[in-house]
Design a protein around this motif. Structure first.
Motif, short mmCIF file in Angstrom:
data_model
loop_
_atom_site.label_atom_id
_atom_site.label_comp_id
_atom_site.label_asym_id
_atom_site.label_seq_id
_atom_site.Cartn_x
_atom_site.Cartn_y
_atom_site.Cartn_z
N HIS A 72 -12.05 -37.40 24.18
CA HIS A 72 -13.46 -36.99 24.27
C HIS A 72 -14.37 -38.05 23.67
CE1 HIS A 72 -17.04 -34.45 23.27
NE2 HIS A 72 -16.86 -34.19 24.56
N CYS B 176 -19.87 -43.09 28.32
CA CYS B 176 -21.11 -42.55 28.88
C CYS B 176 -22.33 -43.18 28.23
CB CYS B 176 -21.13 -41.04 28.70
SG CYS B 176 -19.90 -40.18 29.70
N GLU B 177 -22.30 -43.32 26.92
CA GLU B 177 -23.44 -43.92 26.22
C GLU B 177 -23.61 -45.38 26.62
OE1 GLU B 177 -24.78 -44.88 21.66
OE2 GLU B 177 -23.68 -43.02 22.05
N ARG C 156 -16.24 -38.09 37.68
CA ARG C 156 -16.19 -38.25 39.15
C ARG C 156 -15.81 -39.68 39.51
NH1 ARG C 156 -20.62 -34.44 39.21
NH2 ARG C 156 -22.12 -36.11 38.94
N LEU D 60 -17.33 -40.11 25.59
CA LEU D 60 -18.71 -40.16 25.11
C LEU D 60 -19.18 -41.60 24.91
CD1 LEU D 60 -18.78 -37.24 22.52
CD2 LEU D 60 -19.69 -37.26 24.85
N ARG E 57 -34.11 -27.58 41.31
CA ARG E 57 -33.36 -28.76 41.73
C ARG E 57 -33.59 -29.06 43.20
NH1 ARG E 57 -27.44 -28.19 38.85
NH2 ARG E 57 -28.23 -28.04 36.75
N GLY F 96 -24.72 -45.36 30.40
CA GLY F 96 -25.88 -44.55 30.77
C GLY F 96 -25.59 -43.52 31.85
N VAL F 97 -24.43 -42.89 31.78
CA VAL F 97 -24.06 -41.86 32.76
C VAL F 97 -23.68 -40.58 32.04
CG1 VAL F 97 -23.29 -43.52 34.50
CG2 VAL F 97 -21.64 -42.62 32.88
N SER F 98 -23.70 -39.49 32.77
CA SER F 98 -23.28 -38.21 32.22
C SER F 98 -21.75 -38.14 32.19
CB SER F 98 -23.82 -37.06 33.07
OG SER F 98 -23.20 -37.07 34.35
N LYS F 99 -21.22 -37.17 31.44
CA LYS F 99 -19.77 -36.97 31.42
C LYS F 99 -19.27 -36.64 32.83
CE LYS F 99 -19.76 -33.98 27.98
NZ LYS F 99 -19.27 -33.04 26.95
N ALA F 100 -20.01 -35.80 33.53
CA ALA F 100 -19.59 -35.41 34.88
C ALA F 100 -19.53 -36.62 35.81
CB ALA F 100 -20.55 -34.36 35.44
N GLU F 101 -20.54 -37.47 35.74
CA GLU F 101 -20.56 -38.66 36.60
C GLU F 101 -19.41 -39.61 36.26
OE1 GLU F 101 -21.36 -41.04 39.66
OE2 GLU F 101 -22.31 -39.11 39.29
#
Length: 55
Positions: A27, A34-35, A46, A31, A7, A38-43
């Motif tokens: 949850h 996010c879909e 945050r 999801l 990284r 286009g972001v991750s769960k973490a993003e």
């Protein structure tokens, strides 16, 4: 000399880990968000925390 692997070094490393339990409905909503965005769960989490704190 070979290129470094792994990284990249960040100016704002994310070193704090948070674990949270959520129900299936929450949850699934996360999801879907996010879909769609286009972001991750973490993003997404945050972003939600920052928006909550800006109010």
């Amino acid at each position: 000399m070979s290129a470094k692997m792994g990284r990249p070094i960040s100016n704002n490393p994310k070193i704090n880990d948070i674990k949270v339990r959520v129900d299936n409905e929450t949850h699934d909503k996360l999801l879907q968000y996010c879909e769609k965005n286009g972001v991750s769960k973490a993003e997404a989490i945050r972003k939600a925390i920052n928006e909550l704190l800006e109010k």
